[in-house]
Design a protein around this motif. Structure first.
Motif, PDB file in Angstrom:
ATOM      1  N   LYS A  43      18.872  -6.250   3.777  1.00 20.15           N
ATOM      2  CA  LYS A  43      19.248  -6.058   2.374  1.00 20.15           C
ATOM      3  C   LYS A  43      20.439  -5.491   2.334  1.00 20.15           C
ATOM      4  O   LYS A  43      21.271  -5.799   1.684  1.00 20.15           O
ATOM      5  N   THR A 154      -0.452  -5.363   6.043  1.00 24.83           N
ATOM      6  CA  THR A 154      -0.171  -6.044   7.607  1.00 24.83           C
ATOM      7  C   THR A 154       1.219  -5.463   7.897  1.00 24.83           C
ATOM      8  O   THR A 154       1.442  -5.826   9.135  1.00 24.83           O
ATOM      9  N   HIS A 195      -4.949 -11.919   0.656  1.00 23.29           N
ATOM     10  CA  HIS A 195      -3.931 -12.333  -0.337  1.00 23.29           C
ATOM     11  C   HIS A 195      -3.578 -13.574  -0.494  1.00 23.29           C
ATOM     12  O   HIS A 195      -3.146 -14.210  -1.422  1.00 23.29           O
ATOM     13  N   SER A 241       6.661   0.482  -2.857  1.00 22.76           N
ATOM     14  CA  SER A 241       8.129   0.977  -2.101  1.00 22.76           C
ATOM     15  C   SER A 241       9.042  -0.058  -2.683  1.00 22.76           C
ATOM     16  O   SER A 241      10.287  -0.037  -2.258  1.00 22.76           O
ATOM     17  N   PHE A 260       8.710   4.547  -4.974  1.00 22.18           N
ATOM     18  CA  PHE A 260       9.009   5.592  -3.914  1.00 22.18           C
ATOM     19  C   PHE A 260      10.463   5.168  -3.387  1.00 22.18           C
ATOM     20  O   PHE A 260      10.855   4.031  -3.249  1.00 22.18           O
ATOM     21  N   THR A 262      12.709   6.379  -0.132  1.00 20.99           N
ATOM     22  CA  THR A 262      12.405   7.218   1.131  1.00 20.99           C
ATOM     23  C   THR A 262      13.634   8.206   1.466  1.00 20.99           C
ATOM     24  O   THR A 262      14.733   8.077   0.986  1.00 20.99           O
TER      25      THR A 262
HETATM   26  N1  LIG Z   1      11.543   2.439  -1.285  1.00 24.27           N
HETATM   27  C1  LIG Z   1      11.602   2.969   0.317  1.00 24.27           C
HETATM   28  O1  LIG Z   1      12.075   3.983   0.411  1.00 24.27           O
HETATM   29  C2  LIG Z   1      11.097   1.861   1.255  1.00 24.27           C
HETATM   30  C3  LIG Z   1      10.988   2.233   2.515  1.00 24.27           C
HETATM   31  C4  LIG Z   1      10.560   1.417   3.669  1.00 24.27           C
HETATM   32  C5  LIG Z   1      10.276   0.148   3.027  1.00 24.27           C
HETATM   33  N2  LIG Z   1      10.487  -0.319   1.905  1.00 24.27           N
HETATM   34  C6  LIG Z   1      10.441  -1.851   1.619  1.00 24.27           C
HETATM   35  O2  LIG Z   1       8.967  -1.943   1.503  1.00 24.27           O
HETATM   36  C7  LIG Z   1       8.858  -3.436   1.772  1.00 24.27           C
HETATM   37  C8  LIG Z   1       7.762  -3.425   3.020  1.00 24.27           C
HETATM   38  O3  LIG Z   1       8.570  -3.113   4.292  1.00 24.27           O
HETATM   39  P1  LIG Z   1       7.990  -3.396   5.498  1.00 24.27           P
HETATM   40  O4  LIG Z   1       8.779  -2.851   6.507  1.00 24.27           O
HETATM   41  O5  LIG Z   1       6.343  -2.992   5.608  1.00 24.27           O
HETATM   42  O6  LIG Z   1       7.931  -5.073   5.586  1.00 24.27           O
HETATM   43  P2  LIG Z   1       7.349  -6.158   6.696  1.00 24.27           P
HETATM   44  O7  LIG Z   1       7.064  -5.486   7.789  1.00 24.27           O
HETATM   45  O8  LIG Z   1       8.286  -7.160   6.682  1.00 24.27           O
HETATM   46  O9  LIG Z   1       5.876  -6.270   6.106  1.00 24.27           O
HETATM   47  C9  LIG Z   1       5.657  -7.409   4.732  1.00 24.27           C
HETATM   48  C10 LIG Z   1       4.298  -7.580   4.709  1.00 24.27           C
HETATM   49  O10 LIG Z   1       3.714  -7.956   3.482  1.00 24.27           O
HETATM   50  C11 LIG Z   1       2.613  -8.845   3.593  1.00 24.27           C
HETATM   51  N3  LIG Z   1       2.757  -9.752   2.555  1.00 24.27           N
HETATM   52  C12 LIG Z   1       3.450 -10.595   1.913  1.00 24.27           C
HETATM   53  N4  LIG Z   1       3.123 -11.062   0.800  1.00 24.27           N
HETATM   54  C13 LIG Z   1       2.236 -10.581   0.408  1.00 24.27           C
HETATM   55  C14 LIG Z   1       1.147 -10.537  -0.723  1.00 24.27           C
HETATM   56  N5  LIG Z   1       1.450 -11.217  -1.729  1.00 24.27           N
HETATM   57  N6  LIG Z   1       0.264  -9.611  -0.621  1.00 24.27           N
HETATM   58  C15 LIG Z   1      -0.366  -8.939   0.522  1.00 24.27           C
HETATM   59  N7  LIG Z   1       0.744  -8.836   1.458  1.00 24.27           N
HETATM   60  C16 LIG Z   1       1.771  -9.430   1.615  1.00 24.27           C
HETATM   61  C17 LIG Z   1       2.964  -9.544   4.982  1.00 24.27           C
HETATM   62  O11 LIG Z   1       2.008 -10.264   5.425  1.00 24.27           O
HETATM   63  P3  LIG Z   1       1.847 -11.855   5.597  1.00 24.27           P
HETATM   64  O12 LIG Z   1       2.771 -12.521   6.256  1.00 24.27           O
HETATM   65  O13 LIG Z   1       0.444 -12.098   6.159  1.00 24.27           O
HETATM   66  O14 LIG Z   1       1.562 -12.185   4.109  1.00 24.27           O
HETATM   67  C18 LIG Z   1       3.857  -8.605   6.023  1.00 24.27           C
HETATM   68  O15 LIG Z   1       2.843  -8.109   6.875  1.00 24.27           O
HETATM   69  C19 LIG Z   1      10.399  -4.028   2.140  1.00 24.27           C
HETATM   70  O16 LIG Z   1      10.570  -4.518   1.043  1.00 24.27           O
HETATM   71  C20 LIG Z   1      11.237  -2.719   2.559  1.00 24.27           C
HETATM   72  O17 LIG Z   1      12.245  -2.821   2.076  1.00 24.27           O
HETATM   73  C21 LIG Z   1      10.885   0.518   0.892  1.00 24.27           C
END
Ligand SMILES: NC(=O)c1ccc[n+]([C@@H]2O[C@H](COP(=O)([O-])OP(=O)(O)OC[C@H]3O[C@@H](n4cnc5c(N)ncnc54)[C@H](OP(=O)(O)O)[C@@H]3O)[C@@H](O)[C@H]2O)c1
Length: 314
Positions: A43, A154, A195, A241, A260, A262
């Motif tokens: 990003k 996950t 999902h 998030s 949220f 961070t």
């Molecule tokens: N706001 C903040 O301060 C902050 C802090 C940290 C992270 N974030 C954001 O939070 C998001 C997640 O981060 P991450 O590190 O956990 O990402 P990640 O490790 O890439 O995980 C994304 C997960 O979402 C699952 N997923 C995708 N579509 C889905 C759906 N429709 N329903 C349920 N699960 C689904 C995927 O599983 P499958 O492949 O099995 O679908 C995957 O395991 C990112 O956009 C990141 O930028 C924001």
């Protein structure tokens, strides 16, 4: 030093040879052994945060890493030469980040001593995702006896949320495809919903027809959030998030909605270290790659479906 960087926003991340940074007053220089990949990294490269983040180019990518303190600047009092540290190392305004042989951090910044007994490649998978998980569970005020749905369970953040919400004594429902359901249960989920198999709300309501107390969501866009929020009982909480919540609309429904943001710190990392040392929190590094392969791994993560954490050996 070798690093993975972009020459401008939107450019393809590429290996580059860039000058090794020097620690200024209050700064430490860390010889990086491993770095952890997060969606935030692509990003940043894509310029999605350019209105809120100052950057200079070439911009070394990467938030998270683990390594050894190689040198300290004047007035450094907390961390010492030779210590094993982990944390977030991005200094975009100076073009610096974690995907490099050396990175800088502030002595009073979001860097802490590594958990005892943890290896660098595991430690590098912790900071951004697990700090976010810890803070999101706190913002949701998850409590014993509550039922909490974790959407994106996950992923890197979600796996932490599942463990920490279960530790608070909540009943945790985790989203997971069939092949990840067992992993979610081992991390503390009581139930899973798939999902990829149709209506999420219907799957939750089939077991909890009187609704649930909280949703912690790392995936859904605003329309999806509005649908999932219908699962919440009056007074329930929705934490996102990915900024999909409209807090005013939630308030009008008698709910608490939180987008949220961070704020990593040494204090939060120390709390995670304590949990890890006590065996109460784990982070799974699914994939280990050499530094040169980071551009491909960033593209994979952007495309989706990259399960769990990817760690880069430096
Ligand atoms: N706001 C903040 O301060 C902050 C802090 C940290 C992270 N974030 C954001 O939070 C998001 C997640 O981060 P991450 O590190 O956990 O990402 P990640 O490790 O890439 O995980 C994304 C997960 O979402 C699952 N997923 C995708 N579509 C889905 C759906 N429709 N329903 C349920 N699960 C689904 C995927 O599983 P499958 O492949 O099995 O679908 C995957 O395991 C990112 O956009 C990141 O930028 C924001």
């Amino acid at each position: 030093m070798r690093a993975i960087a972009v020459s401008e926003y939107g450019a393809t991340p590429a290996p580059m040879n860039l000058p090794r940074p020097e620690p200024g007053p209050g700064e430490i220089l860390v010889k990086m052994i491993a770095a952890g990949l997060n969606p935030l990294d692509w990003k940043v490269a894509d310029g999605m945060l350019k209105d809120s983040v100052d950057a200079s180019f070439p911009l070394i990518l990467g938030q998270d890493g683990a390594g050894v303190v190689d040198a300290v600047g004047e007035d450094v009092t907390r961390l010492r030469h030779g210590e094993q540290v982990y944390g977030t190392f991005a200094m975009p305004e100076r073009g610096l980040g974690a995907f490099a042989e050396y990175a800088l951090a502030r002595d009073d910044g979001p860097v802490a001593r590594m958990p005892e007994g943890m290896i660098y490649t595991q430690a590098a998978a912790v900071p951004t995702a697990s700090v976010a998980a810890l803070a999101m569970v706190e913002e949701a005020r998850v409590d014993a006896g509550q039922t909490v749905l974790v959407v994106g369970a996950t992923g890197g953040v979600g796996q932490g949320v599942v463990q920490l919400a279960a530790r608070e004594g909540a009943k945790v429902i985790a989203t997971a495809r069939d092949d990840m359901a067992g992993t979610m249960r081992r991390l503390g989920a009581d139930e899973t919903v798939d999902h990829s198999e149709g209506d999420l709300n219907a799957q939750v309501l089939a077991v909890h027809n009187d609704g649930i107390d909280a949703v912690i969501d790392t995936v859904g866009d605003t329309p999806e959030t509005e649908v999932i929020a219908q699962l919440l009982r009056p007074g329930g909480t929705y934490v996102s998030s990915v900024w999909s919540v409209n807090p005013d609309a939630m308030e009008a429904m008698g709910l608490r909605g939180i987008n949220f943001d961070t704020d990593p710190s040494a204090e939060l990392l120390d709390r995670l270290s304590d949990l890890i040392d006590a065996g109460d929190f784990q982070v799974r590094a699914e994939r280990e790659i050499p530094l040169e392969d980071a551009p491909g791994a960033l593209a994979d993560n952007r495309a989706g479906g990259a399960r769990g954490k990817t760690v880069i050996r430096i």
